[in-house]
Design a protein around this motif. Sequence first.
Motif, PDB file in Angstrom:
ATOM      1  N   GLU A 103       0.836  -1.199   0.000  1.00  0.00           N
ATOM      2  CA  GLU A 103       0.000   0.000   0.000  1.00  0.00           C
ATOM      3  C   GLU A 103       0.871   1.250   0.000  1.00  0.00           C
ATOM      4  N   GLU A 104       0.257   2.352  -0.396  1.00  0.00           N
ATOM      5  CA  GLU A 104       0.954   3.634  -0.331  1.00  0.00           C
ATOM      6  C   GLU A 104       1.212   3.976   1.134  1.00  0.00           C
ATOM      7  N   TYR A 105       2.377   4.507   1.402  1.00  0.00           N
ATOM      8  CA  TYR A 105       2.683   4.919   2.765  1.00  0.00           C
ATOM      9  C   TYR A 105       3.531   6.177   2.722  1.00  0.00           C
ATOM     10  N   ASP A 106       3.432   6.934   3.793  1.00  0.00           N
ATOM     11  CA  ASP A 106       4.207   8.153   3.930  1.00  0.00           C
ATOM     12  C   ASP A 106       5.149   7.945   5.110  1.00  0.00           C
ATOM     13  N   GLU A 107       6.446   8.016   4.833  1.00  0.00           N
ATOM     14  CA  GLU A 107       7.439   7.840   5.900  1.00  0.00           C
ATOM     15  C   GLU A 107       7.325   8.907   6.975  1.00  0.00           C
ATOM     16  N   GLY A 108       6.683  10.002   6.616  1.00  0.00           N
ATOM     17  CA  GLY A 108       6.600  11.100   7.568  1.00  0.00           C
ATOM     18  C   GLY A 108       7.996  11.578   7.921  1.00  0.00           C
ATOM     19  N   HIS A 109       8.241  11.785   9.203  1.00  0.00           N
ATOM     20  CA  HIS A 109       9.552  12.286   9.643  1.00  0.00           C
ATOM     21  C   HIS A 109      10.514  11.144   9.981  1.00  0.00           C
ATOM     22  N   PHE A 110      10.103   9.901   9.704  1.00  0.00           N
ATOM     23  CA  PHE A 110      10.952   8.757  10.031  1.00  0.00           C
ATOM     24  C   PHE A 110      11.926   8.466   8.897  1.00  0.00           C
ATOM     25  N   ASP A 111      13.126   8.096   9.265  1.00  0.00           N
ATOM     26  CA  ASP A 111      14.088   7.571   8.308  1.00  0.00           C
ATOM     27  C   ASP A 111      14.061   6.060   8.505  1.00  0.00           C
ATOM     28  N   LEU A 112      13.463   5.348   7.574  1.00  0.00           N
ATOM     29  CA  LEU A 112      13.309   3.907   7.732  1.00  0.00           C
ATOM     30  C   LEU A 112      14.624   3.152   7.565  1.00  0.00           C
ATOM     31  N   GLY A 113      15.602   3.776   6.935  1.00  0.00           N
ATOM     32  CA  GLY A 113      16.925   3.157   6.822  1.00  0.00           C
ATOM     33  C   GLY A 113      16.859   1.750   6.244  1.00  0.00           C
ATOM     34  N   ASP A 114      17.500   0.803   6.921  1.00  0.00           N
ATOM     35  CA  ASP A 114      17.590  -0.575   6.445  1.00  0.00           C
ATOM     36  C   ASP A 114      16.226  -1.235   6.269  1.00  0.00           C
ATOM     37  N   ILE A 115      15.232  -0.769   7.003  1.00  0.00           N
ATOM     38  CA  ILE A 115      13.894  -1.370   6.939  1.00  0.00           C
ATOM     39  C   ILE A 115      13.360  -1.365   5.513  1.00  0.00           C
ATOM     40  N   GLU A 116      13.718  -0.346   4.739  1.00  0.00           N
ATOM     41  CA  GLU A 116      13.246  -0.267   3.357  1.00  0.00           C
ATOM     42  C   GLU A 116      13.706  -1.456   2.519  1.00  0.00           C
ATOM     43  N   ALA A 117      14.761  -2.131   2.947  1.00  0.00           N
ATOM     44  CA  ALA A 117      15.241  -3.303   2.215  1.00  0.00           C
ATOM     45  C   ALA A 117      14.196  -4.413   2.199  1.00  0.00           C
ATOM     46  N   LEU A 118      13.255  -4.374   3.132  1.00  0.00           N
ATOM     47  CA  LEU A 118      12.235  -5.423   3.211  1.00  0.00           C
ATOM     48  C   LEU A 118      11.025  -5.152   2.319  1.00  0.00           C
ATOM     49  N   GLN A 119      10.989  -4.009   1.628  1.00  0.00           N
ATOM     50  CA  GLN A 119       9.800  -3.691   0.844  1.00  0.00           C
ATOM     51  C   GLN A 119       9.528  -4.690  -0.273  1.00  0.00           C
ATOM     52  N   GLY A 120      10.552  -5.376  -0.762  1.00  0.00           N
ATOM     53  CA  GLY A 120      10.365  -6.383  -1.801  1.00  0.00           C
ATOM     54  C   GLY A 120       9.568  -7.587  -1.335  1.00  0.00           C
ATOM     55  N   VAL A 121       9.471  -7.778  -0.027  1.00  0.00           N
ATOM     56  CA  VAL A 121       8.708  -8.899   0.535  1.00  0.00           C
ATOM     57  C   VAL A 121       7.241  -8.805   0.109  1.00  0.00           C
ATOM     58  N   ALA A 122       6.756  -7.598  -0.124  1.00  0.00           N
ATOM     59  CA  ALA A 122       5.359  -7.407  -0.529  1.00  0.00           C
ATOM     60  C   ALA A 122       5.020  -8.205  -1.788  1.00  0.00           C
ATOM     61  N   LYS A 123       6.012  -8.518  -2.602  1.00  0.00           N
ATOM     62  CA  LYS A 123       5.791  -9.294  -3.831  1.00  0.00           C
ATOM     63  C   LYS A 123       5.559 -10.775  -3.536  1.00  0.00           C
ATOM     64  N   PHE A 124       5.818 -11.194  -2.309  1.00  0.00           N
ATOM     65  CA  PHE A 124       5.711 -12.600  -1.931  1.00  0.00           C
ATOM     66  C   PHE A 124       4.768 -12.731  -0.734  1.00  0.00           C
ATOM     67  N   PRO A 125       3.458 -12.795  -0.981  1.00  0.00           N
ATOM     68  CA  PRO A 125       2.475 -12.795   0.110  1.00  0.00           C
ATOM     69  C   PRO A 125       2.742 -13.836   1.203  1.00  0.00           C
ATOM     70  N   ALA A 126       3.279 -14.982   0.851  1.00  0.00           N
ATOM     71  CA  ALA A 126       3.534 -16.019   1.859  1.00  0.00           C
ATOM     72  C   ALA A 126       4.611 -15.597   2.846  1.00  0.00           C
ATOM     73  N   ARG A 127       5.435 -14.611   2.492  1.00  0.00           N
ATOM     74  CA  ARG A 127       6.542 -14.190   3.365  1.00  0.00           C
ATOM     75  C   ARG A 127       6.224 -12.961   4.201  1.00  0.00           C
ATOM     76  N   ILE A 128       5.071 -12.352   3.969  1.00  0.00           N
ATOM     77  CA  ILE A 128       4.715 -11.137   4.709  1.00  0.00           C
ATOM     78  C   ILE A 128       4.641 -11.409   6.212  1.00  0.00           C
ATOM     79  N   LYS A 129       4.078 -12.552   6.602  1.00  0.00           N
ATOM     80  CA  LYS A 129       3.990 -12.884   8.029  1.00  0.00           C
ATOM     81  C   LYS A 129       5.377 -13.028   8.641  1.00  0.00           C
ATOM     82  N   CYS A 130       6.339 -13.488   7.861  1.00  0.00           N
ATOM     83  CA  CYS A 130       7.715 -13.599   8.348  1.00  0.00           C
ATOM     84  C   CYS A 130       8.246 -12.209   8.698  1.00  0.00           C
ATOM     85  N   ALA A 131       8.038 -11.276   7.781  1.00  0.00           N
ATOM     86  CA  ALA A 131       8.572  -9.920   7.959  1.00  0.00           C
ATOM     87  C   ALA A 131       7.883  -9.161   9.082  1.00  0.00           C
TER      88      ALA A 131
END
Length: 150
Positions: free
Chosen positions: A103-131
């Motif tokens: 979904e669309e999201y606004d980072e707001g004032h947060f710097d997500l840093g390394d967390i953004e590396a996990l955004q590709g998980v969205a392409k694999f619905p079975a792995r979302i619960k892992c993340a």
Amino acid sequence: MSLGNQLDTLYRQVIMDHYKNPRNRGELEGDSLKVNMNNPTCGDRIQLQMQVNEGKIEDAKFVGEGCSISLSSASMMTQAVKGRPVEEALQMSEIFSKMMLGEEYDEGHFDLGDIEALQGVAKFPARIKCATLAWKAMEKGLGEDEKEDA
């Protein structure tokens, strides 16, 4: 190599770094909130421990076992929320959930840093619960903490 492929490679490297060299892995000394969660679909298990004082997450650690996505996400999450007010940590969790659902999201004032590396998980619905396992543990623990204060 296209920019998209370069980014995927970089993200995989960040995820593997957190998996092989987890930050905040271990147990907290003294009193702390403890939340046990598991993902029965793939066997991930985590115990999240947090020291919360006056509405602020002073420290967070985790122990458990699971796949590279769940453990690297726990590492990234504990790094991101340490030192933050509970309200901000819960806002970050909401942003992360939206990211995982594609979904669309606004980072707001947060710097997500390394967390953004996990955004590709969205392409694999079975792995979302892992993340999201560690994030759900944090939400559960902070929700219980707020009830105790009421």
